[in-house]
Motif scaffolding. Structure first.
Motif, PDB file in Angstrom:
ATOM      1  N   TRP A 189       0.910  -1.315  -0.048  1.00 55.87           N
ATOM      2  CA  TRP A 189       0.028  -0.029   0.016  1.00 55.87           C
ATOM      3  C   TRP A 189       0.833   1.163  -0.093  1.00 55.87           C
ATOM      4  O   TRP A 189       0.574   2.339  -0.658  1.00 55.87           O
ATOM      5  N   VAL A 190       1.917   1.136   0.732  1.00 55.54           N
ATOM      6  CA  VAL A 190       2.981   2.319   0.984  1.00 55.54           C
ATOM      7  C   VAL A 190       3.916   2.567  -0.458  1.00 55.54           C
ATOM      8  O   VAL A 190       3.905   3.542  -0.940  1.00 55.54           O
ATOM      9  N   ASN A 191       4.487   1.343  -0.508  1.00 59.71           N
ATOM     10  CA  ASN A 191       5.455   1.331  -1.497  1.00 59.71           C
ATOM     11  C   ASN A 191       5.327   0.894  -2.862  1.00 59.71           C
ATOM     12  O   ASN A 191       6.002   1.003  -3.791  1.00 59.71           O
ATOM     13  N   GLY A 192       4.106   0.637  -3.158  1.00 59.53           N
ATOM     14  CA  GLY A 192       3.784  -0.054  -4.477  1.00 59.53           C
ATOM     15  C   GLY A 192       4.365  -1.349  -4.589  1.00 59.53           C
ATOM     16  O   GLY A 192       4.619  -2.302  -3.698  1.00 59.53           O
ATOM     17  N   LEU A 201      10.328 -13.163  -7.194  1.00 59.08           N
ATOM     18  CA  LEU A 201       8.582 -13.107  -6.391  1.00 59.08           C
ATOM     19  C   LEU A 201       8.220 -11.655  -6.828  1.00 59.08           C
ATOM     20  O   LEU A 201       9.177 -10.690  -6.797  1.00 59.08           O
ATOM     21  N   ARG A 202       6.912 -11.538  -6.799  1.00 57.90           N
ATOM     22  CA  ARG A 202       6.369 -10.193  -7.125  1.00 57.90           C
ATOM     23  C   ARG A 202       5.124 -10.094  -6.405  1.00 57.90           C
ATOM     24  O   ARG A 202       4.072 -10.913  -6.340  1.00 57.90           O
ATOM     25  N   ALA A 203       4.753  -8.996  -5.479  1.00 58.49           N
ATOM     26  CA  ALA A 203       3.653  -8.517  -4.896  1.00 58.49           C
ATOM     27  C   ALA A 203       3.181  -7.440  -5.454  1.00 58.49           C
ATOM     28  O   ALA A 203       3.728  -6.349  -5.034  1.00 58.49           O
ATOM     29  N   ASP A 204       2.038  -7.530  -6.355  1.00 59.47           N
ATOM     30  CA  ASP A 204       1.507  -6.234  -6.628  1.00 59.47           C
ATOM     31  C   ASP A 204      -0.020  -6.244  -6.030  1.00 59.47           C
ATOM     32  O   ASP A 204      -0.284  -6.949  -5.161  1.00 59.47           O
ATOM     33  N   GLY A 205      -0.975  -5.341  -6.426  1.00 64.35           N
ATOM     34  CA  GLY A 205      -1.961  -5.304  -5.709  1.00 64.35           C
ATOM     35  C   GLY A 205      -2.846  -6.515  -5.632  1.00 64.35           C
ATOM     36  O   GLY A 205      -3.351  -7.241  -4.814  1.00 64.35           O
ATOM     37  N   LEU A 206      -3.046  -7.330  -6.986  1.00 66.27           N
ATOM     38  CA  LEU A 206      -3.739  -8.355  -7.087  1.00 66.27           C
ATOM     39  C   LEU A 206      -3.276  -9.577  -6.249  1.00 66.27           C
ATOM     40  O   LEU A 206      -3.903 -10.139  -5.352  1.00 66.27           O
ATOM     41  N   SER A 207      -1.690  -9.692  -6.336  1.00 64.61           N
ATOM     42  CA  SER A 207      -1.317 -10.956  -5.404  1.00 64.61           C
ATOM     43  C   SER A 207      -1.543 -10.783  -4.066  1.00 64.61           C
ATOM     44  O   SER A 207      -1.809 -11.419  -3.089  1.00 64.61           O
ATOM     45  N   THR A 208      -1.372  -9.482  -3.479  1.00 60.34           N
ATOM     46  CA  THR A 208      -1.448  -9.003  -2.051  1.00 60.34           C
ATOM     47  C   THR A 208      -2.905  -9.437  -1.777  1.00 60.34           C
ATOM     48  O   THR A 208      -3.046  -9.838  -0.464  1.00 60.34           O
ATOM     49  N   PHE A 209      -3.721  -8.785  -2.408  1.00 59.80           N
ATOM     50  CA  PHE A 209      -5.301  -9.029  -2.380  1.00 59.80           C
ATOM     51  C   PHE A 209      -5.468 -10.523  -2.100  1.00 59.80           C
ATOM     52  O   PHE A 209      -6.347 -10.795  -1.127  1.00 59.80           O
ATOM     53  N   PRO A 260     -10.219  -1.565  -0.634  1.00 59.17           N
ATOM     54  CA  PRO A 260      -9.613  -2.623  -1.426  1.00 59.17           C
ATOM     55  C   PRO A 260      -9.952  -2.729  -3.040  1.00 59.17           C
ATOM     56  O   PRO A 260      -8.776  -2.976  -3.640  1.00 59.17           O
ATOM     57  N   LEU A 261     -10.707  -1.862  -3.608  1.00 57.58           N
ATOM     58  CA  LEU A 261     -10.831  -1.672  -5.309  1.00 57.58           C
ATOM     59  C   LEU A 261      -9.610  -0.755  -5.470  1.00 57.58           C
ATOM     60  O   LEU A 261      -9.107  -1.052  -6.285  1.00 57.58           O
ATOM     61  N   GLU A 262      -9.336   0.032  -4.521  1.00 52.97           N
ATOM     62  CA  GLU A 262      -8.155   0.913  -4.873  1.00 52.97           C
ATOM     63  C   GLU A 262      -6.695   0.286  -4.773  1.00 52.97           C
ATOM     64  O   GLU A 262      -5.946   0.407  -5.500  1.00 52.97           O
ATOM     65  N   PHE A 263      -6.713  -0.565  -3.857  1.00 51.94           N
ATOM     66  CA  PHE A 263      -5.658  -1.354  -3.460  1.00 51.94           C
ATOM     67  C   PHE A 263      -5.359  -2.426  -4.853  1.00 51.94           C
ATOM     68  O   PHE A 263      -4.331  -2.559  -5.348  1.00 51.94           O
ATOM     69  N   LEU A 264      -6.370  -2.861  -5.430  1.00 52.40           N
ATOM     70  CA  LEU A 264      -6.101  -3.658  -6.779  1.00 52.40           C
ATOM     71  C   LEU A 264      -5.455  -2.943  -7.655  1.00 52.40           C
ATOM     72  O   LEU A 264      -4.963  -3.681  -8.638  1.00 52.40           O
ATOM     73  N   GLU A 265      -5.682  -1.775  -7.814  1.00 53.32           N
ATOM     74  CA  GLU A 265      -5.011  -0.859  -8.807  1.00 53.32           C
ATOM     75  C   GLU A 265      -3.611  -0.977  -9.089  1.00 53.32           C
ATOM     76  O   GLU A 265      -2.988  -0.592 -10.104  1.00 53.32           O
ATOM     77  N   ILE A 266      -2.918  -1.413  -7.893  1.00 54.69           N
ATOM     78  CA  ILE A 266      -1.656  -1.170  -7.810  1.00 54.69           C
ATOM     79  C   ILE A 266      -0.978  -2.466  -8.690  1.00 54.69           C
ATOM     80  O   ILE A 266      -1.163  -3.417  -8.306  1.00 54.69           O
ATOM     81  N   GLY A 267      -0.146  -1.820  -9.801  1.00 55.50           N
ATOM     82  CA  GLY A 267       0.365  -2.751 -10.546  1.00 55.50           C
ATOM     83  C   GLY A 267      -0.571  -3.414 -11.584  1.00 55.50           C
ATOM     84  O   GLY A 267      -0.156  -4.665 -12.085  1.00 55.50           O
TER      85      GLY A 267
END
Lengths: 518, 104, 100, 242
Positions: free
Chosen positions: A50-53, A70-78, A499-506
């Protein structure tokens, strides 16, 4: 930096390994510790992203084409966060579930259950409760590993790990029905893996790399890529149980112990779905076509209609819930034609459909876990789960049925549930893109869902009926986790913005996202 | 015709035969055999790709590692499936999965 | 076409033929024996494709170990007595008796 | 029931559909393979560039145990799960012995006495070879596992000697070794799954040793556990078995 993403994989592995090695009653404690710490790590990861993208990491210090990233974007983290909360609920429930007698099947003759959870010295035999915790921890770890991996071959290994852990959990009680279901599941999943692996081979031969990001950047097209994409998609659809490849699901999900059923329906199916979405919208986007996407949408629509009808027809509660999963998986795949290449790249409704589908996955995760856990309570307390013999049982455990109803509302997509948010986004997208046929399917599916939820509740709410036997009391923690998961599936609809905004990350729709925000 | 093409074509042929067998053969052992051979057909394709990617007589080691991993995964899944199939057979005497659950 | 390439073509064709035989031979025991031969030939193909160590793994794990597992399973599921089963070892049938 | 033709017919429609499906798939796959052509792609050059820093000189071993060690680690976990799943089908925590019986006969006995040490030596040799030539932990483990199966089949005691704890320990060793090394180094500040360059060779050898033992025992466990134990079955006629 604490690298929370590494710990999300490491903690369940360490706890699982310790539980394997030590066994006995300690394994339950280790499992609980693992569940708690993994959840904490998952939310640290959420905060980090959320903070660092987008977070990226090269394992072993070897950068992408040579090593595994390994890669954590919004979708993975969600997905990891969803797994964490649902997983925690399931773990709390399982603590007492395996101590209940006589277990989920009305088969008292099986000698293996004697002594289960009663604290007897049981060194000489393997008890289901003892194997549950390490296997569940490994399942959890493999889910997180799948969500984080950015390497298509590593994902294959992760998929196999997930399959074997799932099968080992299905057969936990060593009952005949579950052994058959587990075997069928194993064979189907194995076939899916092989199709996926053949796709990986073709893709590697074409592009010379295995990393998802590098593959996405290469903008691949051509016959070999399309064939690879088709194979990988079919393999994953088989694992995600999209109609008509759902034949293995109802038996497998319904014959497993309740905490396992919940994990399979809420999480494991989603892992295959997640992977398909990732590949489809990142790697195979340039090679995809409207026709193929419409076909997948039609299969999803068929799954919604047929799955719901089958659910209505079922005489056993767990079977009904399993068929409901078949139907709900259909919704997830209706997202593909909506978010796919039907529109122009700058059409915002594509992104809406994408988030809608994922939000639906989230709501289904919570609601379905709650439903299966509720069914587990009903089954172990009443000794049966025959839908038409539930009459009057609502008076015995009102909270359980209340949770079942709330979860059902989320599945139907009634406001203000999370299911509503997901469905609403998909509906808007269908209307805006003038693909009204999907909108019709979405609405009809909601009505059919209402049908089977109503059957259960109307049976249970009947008054003044004789009950075969006095139900056993239910541990409070089990009721609480059933209720908690159901309430969450509702609350996530009230607070959907973050949560919806979070999904936008990456997300793979960067151009669209910027237009939305402008 | 190159060595790659010969073995790659054989590999996809094997894959198709195994798929046909998995669908039409109902005996469990036959299904498991077909799945296992399907795995080795993919491995053959990967090894052929590694050969194609050779640089100065050294074949691409990445597909080699993938195949080695795949072989172990395949034998694990096969052995587990066999254990389940044998247990099922010992309990019921059946050698095929019946469609008992009424799915469509 | 060189002699070596001819060898490869024949090997590839043999693989396809063996695969078909394994899946079509009426006798399961024979099918498993053919499966082991198939595994060994795949290993040979790996050696031809400059992957001798993977060939070794395929021969030992894919053909050897999987073959042994399969043979043992055929023994149980067809009621055939395998060479390594002693005469005084309880017959498989005993485990099934009275259940079907 | 057992003597029925194993190729029992699933009906015309299924067979024709399956034929069409497989033939279609074949056509598509051939098109894909032809489309790939003979142009090399892949990572050969990149592996050769970096192999000096991996601690081993045989390329596949370098990929397996260093560049893509994560895959190998998860693969060991897959093996563990399969063995565990198969063992959990039975109630007994120890592996049963082969029913003790008369010796297999002098010739076979002699053969076993010859073959088993030979196989074990071959296995150890393969393991040692793996760092700089074709060979490696999985092949070595398979060969040693084969020796143990052979011992078992000819009536000698082998893995049955392992009590419950040792059996678990052996199944877990490879996975746990990886986990321990990776976690300790990670906590010490290294990248996850990175080996310190000086110790890379040594650490890889330790992991390979553990994997070899785990693979050998897992294979025997899978072989043994595949046989259903009559005492475990869900039978209609309960209690009939001793």
């Amino acid at each position: 930096m604490i690298e929370a993403a590494i710990w999300v994989i490491l903690i369940p592995l360490i706890c699982g390994l310790a539980a394997f090695a030590i066994g006995g009653r300690t394994s339950r404690l280790l499992g609980l510790i693992g569940a708690g710490l993994t959840t904490i790590a998952a939310f640290l990861l959420v905060a980090e992203v959320w903070v660092n993208g987008v977070w990226e990491y090269s394992l072993g210090g070897w950068e992408a084409p040579l090593g595994i990233s390994l890669r954590a974007d919004g979708l993975s983290t969600f997905m990891i966060a969803m797994t964490a909360v649902v997983g925690l609920g399931i773990s709390l429930y399982a603590v007492r579930y395996f101590a209940l007698t006589p277990g989920p099947s009305p088969d008292p003759s099986a000698p293996l259950r004697t002594g289960a959870g009663r604290g007897e010295k049981s060194q000489a035999t393997w008890l289901p409760s003892e194997s549950y915790w390490p296997l569940w921890m490994l399942l959890w770890a493999s889910l997180n590993a799948l969500f984080l991996s950015s390497d298509i071959f590593n994902l294959y290994v992760g998929l196999e790990l997930l399959t074997l852990a799932s099968v080992a959990l299905i057969i936990l009680e060593r009952e005949r029905a579950s052994i058959i279901a587990g075997l069928r599941y194993l064979l189907a999943a194995f076939l899916g893996s092989m199709a996926y692996l053949l796709g990986v081979a073709l893709l590697y031969a074409e592009a010379g790399v295995l990393d998802l990001q590098l593959l996405a950047d290469a903008e691949l097209t051509g016959t070999a890529v399309q064939v690879a994409g088709g194979l990988m998609a079919v393999g994953l659809l088989l694992k995600a149980a999209l109609f008509p490849m759902h034949f293995w699901l109802p038996a497998a999900h319904s014959s497993a112990p309740a905490p396992v059923s919940a994990a399979l329906s809420a999480l494991v199916v989603k892992a295959a779905f997640y992977l398909l979405i990732r590949l489809w919208f990142e790697v195979f986007e340039p090679a995809s076509s409207i026709a193929v996407e419409q076909v997948i949408g039609v299969l999803g629509a068929t799954a919604i209609i047929l799955g719901s009808f089958q659910a209505i027809r079922q005489a056993r509660l767990k079977m009904m819930i399993a068929y409901s999963t078949v139907a709900q998986v259909g919704y997830l795949f209706v997202m593909i034609p909506l978010a796919g290449s039907f529109g122009d790249p700058q059409d915002v409704w594509r992104f809406e459909a994408w988030t809608g589908g994922l939000y639906h996955a989230l709501s289904h995760g919570f609601a379905k876990a709650s439903m299966f856990l509720a069914a587990g309570v009903i089954l172990s307390s009443l000794g049966h789960d025959r839908v038409w013999n539930l009459a009057g049982s609502a008076a015995r455990f009102p909270v359980i049925y209340l949770s079942f109803g709330i979860a059902g509302m989320s599945l139907m997509g009634l406001p203000p549930s999370a299911g509503f948010v997901g469905k609403w986004l998909m509906l808007t997208s269908a209307v805006e893109s003038a693909q009204w046929w999907w909108a019709v399917i979405l609405l009809v599916g909601g009505l059919l869902t209402a049908g089977y939820v109503a059957i259960v509740l109307s049976q249970a709410l009947q008054r003044d009926v004789e009950i075969d036997r006095e139900p056993d009391p239910i541990p409070r923690i089990m009721t609480l986790s059933v209720f908690g998961l159901a309430v969450l599936s509702m609350l996530l609809g009230l607070r959907a913005a973050e949560p919806l905004e979070f999904l936008e990350i990456g997300a793979p729709f960067q151009t669209l996202i910027t237009t939305v925000e402008e | 015709m190159s060595l790659f093409l010969i073995y790659a074509l054989a590999a996809v042929g094997l894959f198709a035969i195994c798929l046909h067998a998995i669908i039409t053969r109902s005996h469990l052992l036959r299904k498991i055999l077909a799945l296992n051979m399907m795995g080795s057909s993919v491995f053959l394709l990967l090894i052929a790709i590694a050969y194609r990617n050779s640089v100065e007589e050294t074949a691409d080691p990445v597909p080699h590692a993938m195949v080695l991993t795949g072989i172990v995964v395949a034998v694990s899944a096969t052995a587990f499936a066999l254990a389940l199939a044998r247990r099922y057979h010992a309990e019921t005497g059946e050698t095929e999965l019946s469609d008992g659950d009424g799915s469509t | 076409m060189t002699f070596e390439m001819l060898f490869d073509v024949i090997l590839a064709l043999m693989l396809v033929w063996l695969c078909w035989r394994v899946l079509a031979a009426p006798d399961l025991f024979k099918a498993v024996v053919l499966f082991i031969v198939y595994g060994l030939l795949i290993a040979l193909a790996f050696v031809r494709l400059q992957a001798p160590d993977i060939g070794l793994a395929e021969a030992s794990i894919g053909a050897g170990l999987t073959g042994a597992l399969m043979l043992d399973a055929v023994g149980q599921m067809t009621g055939r007595r395998m060479p390594w089963q002693r005469k005084d070892e309880p017959d498989r049938k005993e485990a099934d008796h009275g259940q079907s | 029931m057992d003597n029925r033709d194993p190729l029992s017919n699933p009906g015309y429609l299924v067979r024709i559909l399956s034929m069409v499906l497989s033939a279609g798939l074949l056509a598509v796959l051939i098109a894909a393979v032809v489309d790939l052509g003979d142009e090399p792609t892949g990572l050969t050059a990149r592996v050769m560039e970096q192999i000096d820093q991996s601690g081993v000189s045989h390329p596949p071993t370098a990929v397996l145990l260093n560049f893509r060690a994560y895959d190998t680690w998860l693969e060991v976990a897959v093996l563990l799960l399969a063995a565990w799943g198969a063992l959990a089908l039975r109630q007994a925590t120890r592996l049963p012995e082969q029913p003790q019986a008369t010796s297999a006969g002098p010739v076979l006995d002699w053969l076993v006495r010859l073959l088993v040490p030979l196989l074990i030596v071959t296995g150890v040799y393969l393991l040692w070879l793996g760092t700089n030539a074709p060979g490696g932990a999985f092949q070595a483990g398979a060969v040693i596992g084969a020796a143990l199966v052979l011992l078992r089949l000819s009536g000698y005691r082998s893995v049955g000697l392992l009590d419950a704890l040792w059996l678990r320990g052996s199944l877990l060793a490879g996975f746990a070794g990886f986990l321990l090394i990776a976690t300790v180094l990670f906590l010490a500040g290294w990248t996850f799954l990175e080996y310190p360059p000086d110790q890379a060779g040594l650490l890889i050898v330790i992991i390979e040793l553990l994997i070899t033992w785990t693979v050998a025992v897992s294979f025997v466990a899978l072989f043994v556990a595949a046989r259903p134990d009559p005492d475990d079955l869900n039978t209609e006629s309960e209690g009939g078995h001793g």
